[in-house]
Design a protein around this motif. Structure first.
Motif, PDB file in Angstrom:
ATOM      1  N   LEU A  73      89.503  11.281  42.015  1.00  0.00           N
ATOM      2  CA  LEU A  73      88.143  10.750  41.952  1.00  0.00           C
ATOM      3  C   LEU A  73      88.013   9.579  42.915  1.00  0.00           C
ATOM      4  CD1 LEU A  73      87.891  10.475  38.058  1.00  0.00           C
ATOM      5  CD2 LEU A  73      87.408  12.472  39.476  1.00  0.00           C
ATOM      6  N   LEU A  74      86.882   9.507  43.594  1.00  0.00           N
ATOM      7  CA  LEU A  74      86.549   8.355  44.430  1.00  0.00           C
ATOM      8  C   LEU A  74      85.373   7.657  43.766  1.00  0.00           C
ATOM      9  CD1 LEU A  74      86.881   6.659  47.030  1.00  0.00           C
ATOM     10  CD2 LEU A  74      85.194   8.197  48.094  1.00  0.00           C
ATOM     11  N   LEU A  75      85.555   6.403  43.387  1.00  0.00           N
ATOM     12  CA  LEU A  75      84.511   5.619  42.734  1.00  0.00           C
ATOM     13  C   LEU A  75      84.000   4.569  43.709  1.00  0.00           C
ATOM     14  CD1 LEU A  75      82.830   4.532  40.353  1.00  0.00           C
ATOM     15  CD2 LEU A  75      84.881   3.268  39.623  1.00  0.00           C
ATOM     16  N   ALA A  76      82.729   4.679  44.082  1.00  0.00           N
ATOM     17  CA  ALA A  76      82.095   3.682  44.939  1.00  0.00           C
ATOM     18  C   ALA A  76      81.598   2.544  44.050  1.00  0.00           C
ATOM     19  CB  ALA A  76      80.945   4.301  45.716  1.00  0.00           C
ATOM     20  N   VAL A  77      82.058   1.322  44.334  1.00  0.00           N
ATOM     21  CA  VAL A  77      81.729   0.166  43.493  1.00  0.00           C
ATOM     22  C   VAL A  77      80.980  -0.885  44.297  1.00  0.00           C
ATOM     23  CG1 VAL A  77      83.644   0.506  41.899  1.00  0.00           C
ATOM     24  CG2 VAL A  77      83.996  -0.903  43.922  1.00  0.00           C
ATOM     25  N   LEU A 108      85.882  14.667  43.583  1.00  0.00           N
ATOM     26  CA  LEU A 108      84.671  14.199  42.922  1.00  0.00           C
ATOM     27  C   LEU A 108      84.411  12.761  43.370  1.00  0.00           C
ATOM     28  CD1 LEU A 108      82.372  14.626  40.813  1.00  0.00           C
ATOM     29  CD2 LEU A 108      83.908  13.585  39.128  1.00  0.00           C
ATOM     30  N   ILE A 109      83.194  12.516  43.837  1.00  0.00           N
ATOM     31  CA  ILE A 109      82.753  11.167  44.178  1.00  0.00           C
ATOM     32  C   ILE A 109      81.839  10.706  43.055  1.00  0.00           C
ATOM     33  CG2 ILE A 109      81.396   9.761  45.780  1.00  0.00           C
ATOM     34  CD1 ILE A 109      82.243  11.732  48.003  1.00  0.00           C
ATOM     35  N   VAL A 110      82.094   9.515  42.521  1.00  0.00           N
ATOM     36  CA  VAL A 110      81.281   8.947  41.454  1.00  0.00           C
ATOM     37  C   VAL A 110      80.546   7.740  42.020  1.00  0.00           C
ATOM     38  CG1 VAL A 110      81.274   7.965  39.128  1.00  0.00           C
ATOM     39  CG2 VAL A 110      82.995   9.700  39.746  1.00  0.00           C
ATOM     40  N   ILE A 111      79.207   7.790  41.950  1.00  0.00           N
ATOM     41  CA  ILE A 111      78.381   6.691  42.456  1.00  0.00           C
ATOM     42  C   ILE A 111      77.301   6.373  41.440  1.00  0.00           C
ATOM     43  CG2 ILE A 111      78.776   7.185  44.900  1.00  0.00           C
ATOM     44  CD1 ILE A 111      76.112   8.596  44.998  1.00  0.00           C
ATOM     45  N   ARG A 114      93.775  10.957  39.633  1.00  0.00           N
ATOM     46  CA  ARG A 114      93.956   9.734  40.422  1.00  0.00           C
ATOM     47  C   ARG A 114      92.560   9.162  40.671  1.00  0.00           C
ATOM     48  NH1 ARG A 114      96.523   9.743  46.520  1.00  0.00           N
ATOM     49  NH2 ARG A 114      96.172   7.531  46.973  1.00  0.00           N
ATOM     50  N   LEU A 115      92.451   7.825  40.647  1.00  0.00           N
ATOM     51  CA  LEU A 115      91.169   7.157  40.879  1.00  0.00           C
ATOM     52  C   LEU A 115      91.320   6.186  42.043  1.00  0.00           C
ATOM     53  CD1 LEU A 115      88.227   6.581  40.060  1.00  0.00           C
ATOM     54  CD2 LEU A 115      89.109   4.907  38.423  1.00  0.00           C
ATOM     55  N   THR A 116      90.505   6.371  43.059  1.00  0.00           N
ATOM     56  CA  THR A 116      90.463   5.462  44.198  1.00  0.00           C
ATOM     57  C   THR A 116      89.155   4.705  44.149  1.00  0.00           C
ATOM     58  OG1 THR A 116      91.834   6.902  45.584  1.00  0.00           O
ATOM     59  CG2 THR A 116      90.457   5.311  46.722  1.00  0.00           C
ATOM     60  N   LEU A 117      89.236   3.388  44.303  1.00  0.00           N
ATOM     61  CA  LEU A 117      88.051   2.529  44.341  1.00  0.00           C
ATOM     62  C   LEU A 117      87.653   2.291  45.792  1.00  0.00           C
ATOM     63  CD1 LEU A 117      89.169  -0.232  41.801  1.00  0.00           C
ATOM     64  CD2 LEU A 117      87.848   1.842  41.327  1.00  0.00           C
ATOM     65  N   VAL A 174      79.615  15.521  43.566  1.00  0.00           N
ATOM     66  CA  VAL A 174      79.164  14.132  43.455  1.00  0.00           C
ATOM     67  C   VAL A 174      78.545  13.948  42.081  1.00  0.00           C
ATOM     68  CG1 VAL A 174      77.629  12.346  44.385  1.00  0.00           C
ATOM     69  CG2 VAL A 174      78.688  14.007  45.936  1.00  0.00           C
ATOM     70  N   LEU A 175      78.969  12.905  41.393  1.00  0.00           N
ATOM     71  CA  LEU A 175      78.374  12.543  40.120  1.00  0.00           C
ATOM     72  C   LEU A 175      77.573  11.263  40.317  1.00  0.00           C
ATOM     73  CD1 LEU A 175      77.970  12.747  37.042  1.00  0.00           C
ATOM     74  CD2 LEU A 175      80.102  11.446  36.788  1.00  0.00           C
ATOM     75  N   CYS A 176      76.268  11.341  40.115  1.00  0.00           N
ATOM     76  CA  CYS A 176      75.391  10.163  40.204  1.00  0.00           C
ATOM     77  C   CYS A 176      75.128   9.675  38.794  1.00  0.00           C
ATOM     78  CB  CYS A 176      74.078  10.528  40.884  1.00  0.00           C
ATOM     79  SG  CYS A 176      74.246  11.012  42.596  1.00  0.00           S
ATOM     80  N   VAL A 177      75.585   8.486  38.499  1.00  0.00           N
ATOM     81  CA  VAL A 177      75.410   7.897  37.170  1.00  0.00           C
ATOM     82  C   VAL A 177      74.211   6.965  37.232  1.00  0.00           C
ATOM     83  CG1 VAL A 177      76.471   6.482  35.377  1.00  0.00           C
ATOM     84  CG2 VAL A 177      77.883   8.046  36.732  1.00  0.00           C
ATOM     85  N   ARG A 178      73.258   7.196  36.368  1.00  0.00           N
ATOM     86  CA  ARG A 178      72.036   6.399  36.342  1.00  0.00           C
ATOM     87  C   ARG A 178      72.335   4.988  35.887  1.00  0.00           C
ATOM     88  NH1 ARG A 178      67.350   4.999  37.586  1.00  0.00           N
ATOM     89  NH2 ARG A 178      65.544   5.307  36.299  1.00  0.00           N
ATOM     90  N   ILE A 179      71.858   4.022  36.660  1.00  0.00           N
ATOM     91  CA  ILE A 179      72.002   2.614  36.313  1.00  0.00           C
ATOM     92  C   ILE A 179      70.664   2.150  35.742  1.00  0.00           C
ATOM     93  CG2 ILE A 179      72.386   0.288  37.196  1.00  0.00           C
ATOM     94  CD1 ILE A 179      74.167   1.555  39.351  1.00  0.00           C
TER      95      ILE A 179
END
Length: 154
Positions: A9-13, A117-120, A36-39, A147-152
């Protein structure tokens, strides 16, 4: 690929407190899939403002040699990234900071690290056409993986 195949997973922070649900979602997926999680944090390039740049002899703009602002932004981002990485148990090699256009850098980094999977997060607000923010739209258009778009929340 099925969703049970997520291994990286790639998590854009962005380090904003409102983005905590995005981090939580990535952590839950990490735990569920043993992935595995990459920030990744992206700093937009900050060009000097033209009105503050000195003019050379011929009237052309001379760019300052001092990149102090960009270096300071990088230093702060590194501190925030290390704090987040420590909190989440992410090793140093999976804590990335890049400079460039946010959407393009997220896509490029996803391909570079082999993310599936990209999580943004997204703050998009206006009906169907405005469902996603500009960064999310950019990532969705050219991502080489899911791509997973999580609502903020507002």
């Amino acid at each position: 690929m099925s969703t049970s195949d997520y291994t990286h997973l790639l998590l854009a922070v962005d380090f904003e407190p409102e983005s905590e649900p995005v981090i939580e979602r990535a952590q839950a997926l990490r735990a569920r899939h043993g992935a595995r999680l990459t920030l990744l944090h992206v700093l937009e390039h900050v060009p000097p403002a033209v009105e503050y740049m000195p003019l050379g002899l011929g009237g052309e703009v001379t760019l300052p040699d001092d990149l102090a602002l960009e270096e300071e932004l990088m230093r702060i981002a590194r501190q925030q990234m290390d704090a987040l990485g420590e909190r989440l148990g992410i090793p140093g090699e999976d804590r990335l900071i890049r400079i460039g256009s946010t959407g393009a850098v997220i896509d490029d980094t996803g391909q570079e690290v082999g993310a599936d999977l990209i999580v943004i997060g997204t703050r998009g607000r206006h009906g169907l056409l405005g469902l996603f923010g500009s960064t999310a739209k950019s990532v969705l258009r050219s991502a080489g993986c899911d791509v997973l778009c999580v609502r903020i929340a507002d």
